[in-house]
Write a protein that holds these residues in place. Structure first.
Motif, PDB file in Angstrom:
ATOM      1  N   LYS A 321       0.824  -1.212   0.000  1.00 39.92           N
ATOM      2  CA  LYS A 321       0.000   0.000   0.000  1.00 39.92           C
ATOM      3  C   LYS A 321       0.858   1.263   0.000  1.00 39.92           C
ATOM      4  CE  LYS A 321      -3.967  -2.048   0.017  1.00 39.92           C
ATOM      5  NZ  LYS A 321      -4.803  -1.991  -1.202  1.00 39.92           N
ATOM      6  N   ILE A 322       1.932   1.269   0.804  1.00 44.90           N
ATOM      7  CA  ILE A 322       2.783   2.456   0.901  1.00 44.90           C
ATOM      8  C   ILE A 322       3.430   2.768  -0.440  1.00 44.90           C
ATOM      9  CG2 ILE A 322       4.953   3.325   1.841  1.00 44.90           C
ATOM     10  CD1 ILE A 322       2.654   3.683   3.732  1.00 44.90           C
ATOM     11  N   PHE A 323       4.013   1.750  -1.062  1.00 43.13           N
ATOM     12  CA  PHE A 323       4.710   1.998  -2.319  1.00 43.13           C
ATOM     13  C   PHE A 323       3.730   2.273  -3.459  1.00 43.13           C
ATOM     14  CE2 PHE A 323       8.214   0.002  -0.015  1.00 43.13           C
ATOM     15  CZ  PHE A 323       9.257   0.849  -0.359  1.00 43.13           C
ATOM     16  N   GLY A 324       2.538   1.669  -3.412  1.00 40.72           N
ATOM     17  CA  GLY A 324       1.526   1.992  -4.410  1.00 40.72           C
ATOM     18  C   GLY A 324       1.106   3.449  -4.327  1.00 40.72           C
ATOM     19  N   THR A 325       0.938   3.952  -3.110  1.00 38.65           N
ATOM     20  CA  THR A 325       0.570   5.359  -2.903  1.00 38.65           C
ATOM     21  C   THR A 325       1.694   6.288  -3.325  1.00 38.65           C
ATOM     22  OG1 THR A 325      -0.853   4.731  -1.039  1.00 38.65           O
ATOM     23  CG2 THR A 325      -0.215   7.042  -1.200  1.00 38.65           C
ATOM     24  N   LEU A 326       2.937   5.911  -2.994  1.00 38.49           N
ATOM     25  CA  LEU A 326       4.083   6.736  -3.391  1.00 38.49           C
ATOM     26  C   LEU A 326       4.188   6.842  -4.909  1.00 38.49           C
ATOM     27  CD1 LEU A 326       6.866   5.587  -0.885  1.00 38.49           C
ATOM     28  CD2 LEU A 326       5.709   7.798  -0.959  1.00 38.49           C
ATOM     29  N   ALA A 327       3.886   5.743  -5.618  1.00 33.76           N
ATOM     30  CA  ALA A 327       3.941   5.767  -7.077  1.00 33.76           C
ATOM     31  C   ALA A 327       2.906   6.724  -7.644  1.00 33.76           C
ATOM     32  CB  ALA A 327       3.718   4.360  -7.631  1.00 33.76           C
ATOM     33  N   GLU A 328       1.737   6.810  -7.008  1.00 36.15           N
ATOM     34  CA  GLU A 328       0.666   7.669  -7.491  1.00 36.15           C
ATOM     35  C   GLU A 328       0.912   9.136  -7.163  1.00 36.15           C
ATOM     36  OE1 GLU A 328      -2.912   6.186  -5.817  1.00 36.15           O
ATOM     37  OE2 GLU A 328      -2.755   4.208  -6.739  1.00 36.15           O
ATOM     38  N   LYS A 329       1.561   9.395  -6.017  1.00 36.72           N
ATOM     39  CA  LYS A 329       1.671  10.769  -5.519  1.00 36.72           C
ATOM     40  C   LYS A 329       3.061  11.369  -5.633  1.00 36.72           C
ATOM     41  CE  LYS A 329      -2.625  10.467  -4.129  1.00 36.72           C
ATOM     42  NZ  LYS A 329      -3.695  11.200  -4.823  1.00 36.72           N
ATOM     43  N   SER A 330       4.083  10.586  -5.978  1.00 40.07           N
ATOM     44  CA  SER A 330       5.439  11.112  -6.027  1.00 40.07           C
ATOM     45  C   SER A 330       6.085  10.753  -7.361  1.00 40.07           C
ATOM     46  CB  SER A 330       6.273  10.552  -4.859  1.00 40.07           C
ATOM     47  OG  SER A 330       6.517   9.167  -5.029  1.00 40.07           O
ATOM     48  N   SER A 331       7.398  10.968  -7.424  1.00 40.32           N
ATOM     49  CA  SER A 331       8.126  10.739  -8.677  1.00 40.32           C
ATOM     50  C   SER A 331       8.688   9.331  -8.797  1.00 40.32           C
ATOM     51  CB  SER A 331       9.271  11.755  -8.792  1.00 40.32           C
ATOM     52  OG  SER A 331      10.156  11.634  -7.684  1.00 40.32           O
ATOM     53  N   ILE A 332       8.395   8.443  -7.846  1.00 43.12           N
ATOM     54  CA  ILE A 332       8.884   7.070  -7.922  1.00 43.12           C
ATOM     55  C   ILE A 332       8.235   6.373  -9.124  1.00 43.12           C
ATOM     56  CG2 ILE A 332       8.938   4.826  -6.768  1.00 43.12           C
ATOM     57  CD1 ILE A 332       9.023   6.213  -4.136  1.00 43.12           C
ATOM     58  N   PRO A 333       9.021   5.740  -9.992  1.00 34.44           N
ATOM     59  CA  PRO A 333       8.432   5.033 -11.149  1.00 34.44           C
ATOM     60  C   PRO A 333       7.450   3.966 -10.691  1.00 34.44           C
ATOM     61  CG  PRO A 333      10.806   5.258 -11.423  1.00 34.44           C
ATOM     62  CD  PRO A 333      10.489   5.703 -10.020  1.00 34.44           C
ATOM     63  N   PRO A 334       6.248   3.908 -11.276  1.00 29.90           N
ATOM     64  CA  PRO A 334       5.234   2.933 -10.847  1.00 29.90           C
ATOM     65  C   PRO A 334       5.719   1.489 -10.922  1.00 29.90           C
ATOM     66  CG  PRO A 334       4.241   4.597 -12.258  1.00 29.90           C
ATOM     67  CD  PRO A 334       5.718   4.832 -12.300  1.00 29.90           C
ATOM     68  N   PHE A 335       6.500   1.153 -11.948  1.00 26.22           N
ATOM     69  CA  PHE A 335       6.982  -0.227 -12.090  1.00 26.22           C
ATOM     70  C   PHE A 335       7.822  -0.635 -10.883  1.00 26.22           C
ATOM     71  CE2 PHE A 335      10.010  -3.446 -13.451  1.00 26.22           C
ATOM     72  CZ  PHE A 335       9.192  -4.357 -14.094  1.00 26.22           C
ATOM     73  N   ILE A 336       8.726   0.246 -10.463  1.00 23.85           N
ATOM     74  CA  ILE A 336       9.587  -0.054  -9.307  1.00 23.85           C
ATOM     75  C   ILE A 336       8.754  -0.132  -8.042  1.00 23.85           C
ATOM     76  CG2 ILE A 336      11.455   0.850  -7.864  1.00 23.85           C
ATOM     77  CD1 ILE A 336      12.704   2.020 -10.379  1.00 23.85           C
ATOM     78  N   ALA A 337       7.834   0.810  -7.870  1.00 17.76           N
ATOM     79  CA  ALA A 337       7.029   0.845  -6.645  1.00 17.76           C
ATOM     80  C   ALA A 337       6.152  -0.390  -6.497  1.00 17.76           C
ATOM     81  CB  ALA A 337       6.158   2.100  -6.636  1.00 17.76           C
ATOM     82  N   VAL A 338       5.586  -0.866  -7.610  1.00 19.59           N
ATOM     83  CA  VAL A 338       4.694  -2.030  -7.562  1.00 19.59           C
ATOM     84  C   VAL A 338       5.476  -3.312  -7.307  1.00 19.59           C
ATOM     85  CG1 VAL A 338       3.143  -3.466  -8.939  1.00 19.59           C
ATOM     86  CG2 VAL A 338       2.868  -0.987  -8.942  1.00 19.59           C
ATOM     87  N   TRP A 339       6.643  -3.444  -7.944  1.00 24.24           N
ATOM     88  CA  TRP A 339       7.398  -4.695  -7.852  1.00 24.24           C
ATOM     89  C   TRP A 339       8.366  -4.738  -6.679  1.00 24.24           C
ATOM     90  CZ3 TRP A 339       6.482  -9.135 -10.292  1.00 24.24           C
ATOM     91  CH2 TRP A 339       5.652  -9.102 -11.415  1.00 24.24           C
ATOM     92  N   LEU A 340       8.629  -3.596  -6.035  1.00 23.23           N
ATOM     93  CA  LEU A 340       9.585  -3.582  -4.923  1.00 23.23           C
ATOM     94  C   LEU A 340       9.182  -4.485  -3.761  1.00 23.23           C
ATOM     95  CD1 LEU A 340      12.266  -2.425  -4.024  1.00 23.23           C
ATOM     96  CD2 LEU A 340      11.041  -0.490  -3.011  1.00 23.23           C
ATOM     97  N   PRO A 341       7.899  -4.487  -3.316  1.00 22.99           N
ATOM     98  CA  PRO A 341       7.526  -5.413  -2.237  1.00 22.99           C
ATOM     99  C   PRO A 341       7.792  -6.881  -2.598  1.00 22.99           C
ATOM    100  CG  PRO A 341       5.829  -3.759  -2.510  1.00 22.99           C
ATOM    101  CD  PRO A 341       6.776  -3.598  -3.654  1.00 22.99           C
ATOM    102  N   ASN A 342       7.499  -7.268  -3.841  1.00 24.25           N
ATOM    103  CA  ASN A 342       7.793  -8.637  -4.264  1.00 24.25           C
ATOM    104  C   ASN A 342       9.292  -8.913  -4.262  1.00 24.25           C
ATOM    105  OD1 ASN A 342       5.167  -9.460  -4.604  1.00 24.25           O
ATOM    106  ND2 ASN A 342       5.135  -9.211  -6.814  1.00 24.25           N
ATOM    107  N   PHE A 343      10.089  -7.923  -4.651  1.00 23.23           N
ATOM    108  CA  PHE A 343      11.536  -8.090  -4.660  1.00 23.23           C
ATOM    109  C   PHE A 343      12.073  -8.268  -3.239  1.00 23.23           C
ATOM    110  CE2 PHE A 343      15.811  -6.160  -4.495  1.00 23.23           C
ATOM    111  CZ  PHE A 343      16.472  -7.004  -5.389  1.00 23.23           C
ATOM    112  N   VAL A 344      11.612  -7.406  -2.323  1.00 20.41           N
ATOM    113  CA  VAL A 344      12.071  -7.480  -0.923  1.00 20.41           C
ATOM    114  C   VAL A 344      11.658  -8.802  -0.294  1.00 20.41           C
ATOM    115  CG1 VAL A 344      11.805  -6.467   1.369  1.00 20.41           C
ATOM    116  CG2 VAL A 344      12.117  -4.978  -0.617  1.00 20.41           C
ATOM    117  N   PHE A 345      10.402  -9.182  -0.484  1.00 25.32           N
ATOM    118  CA  PHE A 345       9.926 -10.430   0.110  1.00 25.32           C
ATOM    119  C   PHE A 345      10.483 -11.648  -0.633  1.00 25.32           C
ATOM    120  CE2 PHE A 345       7.262  -7.732   2.503  1.00 25.32           C
ATOM    121  CZ  PHE A 345       6.784  -8.465   3.586  1.00 25.32           C
TER     122      PHE A 345
END
Length: 358
Positions: A321-345
């Motif tokens: 949820k945090i990274f999804g929101t950051l992708a929508e509201k900030s300059s973080i690329p959506p692809f990285i924000a969506v896949w980062l939780p899967n990468f970390v886990f």
């Protein structure tokens, strides 16, 4: 497929679907208790309410299926561990990787099913779910608004409205700018603009048009003016959940169209697109984590495994949820924000799996 594979796969799928069908009715009961007053107050027909809860079931089952899958794997694997069945399986000469195979087969079945649901079925359920909420449950006046809409409706033609009410089909602070060869040709402004469904025209109030000339400008004003525009009503109503209501092909076409128009919501739409792929992949990662956490017999028994599992599940939701929101509201690329939780886990899954083998 050997007997042990069939045994684990059957338990995997059965536990997952049982847990899913146990928790969905609980969610429906909670939702009904929260909305029953508004449903009665707005005199919503029973048929629409029933259809809403069908869409509700599909929408939330898709949204939460990785968590249900995770908890169900921990549940039945912990039972296998407590009954010393896992010790017996590994003592027979089966490696941990071989023991993991039916889990991965089960994750593949569930992921493919979830992928197809997300591409074709969930969008329609999402549309019904959101339309019901905005029609009958949002506010006392049943209005829905979008704000600060700015987009290119055709090459060189841009519109802006400060907000738009979909029920009255009225926009405020309307502005249209037309450019030819990167030069401003004319501008149209109106304090208010209303769409007329009968003849698909627009009525502008406090209308002003400025035609840009080489030496001087021509100004045209009127208190009220009816006209026809090339843009559609939908161009004024980019509701935030529209991407959730589109099938895969429609969503790709929609994103291409919005990117050409310079939509400010493009990151939100890309998050929806990437999650259609990342959500099924999370089933594999969470399955491996669940097996690694629950395959060993602990002093606290099944309760300890469930406590660890619930903690990890909520951590995953938090990251998602945090990274999804950051992708929508900030300059973080959506692809990285969506896949980062899967990468970390995914890294966590590899670490836990190595420890589980030992």
């Amino acid at each position: 497929m050997k007997i042990i594979d069939k045994y684990i796969l059957k338990r995997y799928l059965a536990t997952f679907f049982v847990m899913l069908f146990l928790f969905i009715p609980i969610g429906i009961v909670i939702d009904v208790s929260e909305k029953v007053n508004k449903i009665i107050q707005n005199k919503v027909p029973f048929g629409k309410v029933a259809l809403y809860y069908v869409d509700f079931t599909v929408y939330f089952a898709n949204l939460l299926f990785p968590i249900f899958l995770f908890l169900s794997v921990i549940w039945f694997t912990s039972k296998l561990a407590n009954n010393t069945e896992i010790i017996a399986i590994l003592s027979s000469g089966i490696s941990f990787q071989r023991f993991l195979r039916p889990y991965l087969i089960g994750a593949t079945i569930v992921s493919v099913f979830a992928l197809l649901m997300g591409f074709f079925i969930v969008p329609k359920a999402s549309q019904g779910f959101n339309d019901f909420r905005y029609t009958y449950l949002k506010g006392n006046n049943k209005t829905r608004e979008t704000s600060n809409v700015y987009r290119e409706v055709s090459p060189g033609e841009f519109i802006y409205v400060s907000n738009f009410n979909i029920n009255s089909k009225t926009a405020f602070d309307f502005s249209l700018k037309k450019f030819n060869d990167n030069k401003l040709d004319f501008t149209i402004n109106a304090a208010r603009i209303r769409f007329n469904e009968k003849d698909t025209t627009y009525t502008m109030y406090n209308y002003t048009k400025r035609k840009i000339g080489e030496l001087d400008d021509r100004l045209e004003t009127s208190m009220k003016k009816d006209t026809v525009f090339k843009f559609d009503l939908e161009d004024l109503t980019p509701v935030i959940y529209i991407a959730e209501t589109l099938t895969l092909g429609e969503l790709n076409d929609f994103i291409d169209k919005e990117r050409e128009r310079g939509s400010s919501n493009i990151n939100t739409y890309l998050v929806v697109l990437y999650k259609k792929y990342s959500l099924p992949v999370s089933a594999f990662i969470l399955t491996i984590i669940a097996v690694a956490v629950s395959s060993m017999k602990r002093r606290g028994g099944m309760g300890m495994n469930l406590a660890i599992g619930i903690g990890l599940a909520f951590t995953f939701i938090f990251f998602d949820k945090i990274f999804g929101t950051l992708a929508e509201k900030s300059s973080i690329p959506p692809f990285i924000a969506v896949w980062l939780p899967n990468f970390v886990f995914g890294i966590l899954a590899i670490y836990l799996l190595r420890n589980a083998k030992r």
